[in-house]
Scaffold this motif. Sequence first.
Motif, PDB file in Angstrom:
ATOM      1  N   TYR A 104      49.453  15.602 -67.292  1.00 58.11           N
ATOM      2  CA  TYR A 104      49.662  15.148 -65.921  1.00 58.11           C
ATOM      3  C   TYR A 104      50.415  16.196 -65.099  1.00 58.11           C
ATOM      4  O   TYR A 104      50.037  16.509 -63.980  1.00 58.11           O
ATOM      5  N   HIS A 105      51.474  16.760 -65.679  1.00 58.29           N
ATOM      6  CA  HIS A 105      52.259  17.751 -64.939  1.00 58.29           C
ATOM      7  C   HIS A 105      51.533  19.096 -64.840  1.00 58.29           C
ATOM      8  O   HIS A 105      51.770  19.844 -63.889  1.00 58.29           O
ATOM      9  N   LEU A 106      50.642  19.383 -65.777  1.00 58.54           N
ATOM     10  CA  LEU A 106      49.799  20.569 -65.621  1.00 58.54           C
ATOM     11  C   LEU A 106      48.885  20.399 -64.407  1.00 58.54           C
ATOM     12  O   LEU A 106      48.684  21.338 -63.636  1.00 58.54           O
ATOM     13  N   GLU A 107      48.323  19.202 -64.235  1.00 59.87           N
ATOM     14  CA  GLU A 107      47.490  18.925 -63.054  1.00 59.87           C
ATOM     15  C   GLU A 107      48.297  19.064 -61.769  1.00 59.87           C
ATOM     16  O   GLU A 107      47.867  19.700 -60.810  1.00 59.87           O
ATOM     17  N   GLN A 108      49.463  18.445 -61.759  1.00 57.84           N
ATOM     18  CA  GLN A 108      50.301  18.475 -60.567  1.00 57.84           C
ATOM     19  C   GLN A 108      50.762  19.894 -60.261  1.00 57.84           C
ATOM     20  O   GLN A 108      50.780  20.320 -59.109  1.00 57.84           O
ATOM     21  N   GLY A 109      51.139  20.641 -61.289  1.00 57.72           N
ATOM     22  CA  GLY A 109      51.597  22.016 -61.097  1.00 57.72           C
ATOM     23  C   GLY A 109      50.503  22.920 -60.554  1.00 57.72           C
ATOM     24  O   GLY A 109      50.727  23.709 -59.635  1.00 57.72           O
ATOM     25  N   LEU A 110      49.291  22.796 -61.117  1.00 58.26           N
ATOM     26  CA  LEU A 110      48.176  23.612 -60.633  1.00 58.26           C
ATOM     27  C   LEU A 110      47.820  23.242 -59.198  1.00 58.26           C
ATOM     28  O   LEU A 110      47.587  24.120 -58.360  1.00 58.26           O
ATOM     29  N   GLY A 111      47.813  21.959 -58.902  1.00 58.07           N
ATOM     30  CA  GLY A 111      47.555  21.521 -57.527  1.00 58.07           C
ATOM     31  C   GLY A 111      48.598  22.045 -56.566  1.00 58.07           C
ATOM     32  O   GLY A 111      48.288  22.480 -55.462  1.00 58.07           O
TER      33      GLY A 111
END
Length: 110
Positions: A36-43
């Motif tokens: 989830y935080h990988l998604e948020q970080g990339l976004g």
Amino acid sequence: MSNKTLAILSYITIIGWLVAYFNCKDQKTKSDVVTYHLEQGLGFFIVSIVLNIALSVITSLIPSLYFINLIGILLLIIWIIGIVNAANEEKKPLLLIGKMFEGKFGFLHQ
């Protein structure tokens, strides 16, 4: 590395994101929090790069609009909120932009 460390690392520069991504990819059981935080970080990185380029173009064309660069402070606040959520191992979306990136990066879930 622990899942908490990987979640925090996903917000610390693109190099930190890559380290967190490859460490998460190598784990046998993937953590939902880290993904989830990988998604948020990339976004967040995508939004901040696009926004910084747009603001640079606008302020170079119309110098009297220099004050819109203060939007960078908002990006800093969003970034800090993301790190705090990762440190608390909470799956909360980033302020203003987080909902746009939930479930959008399918390669993170493989």
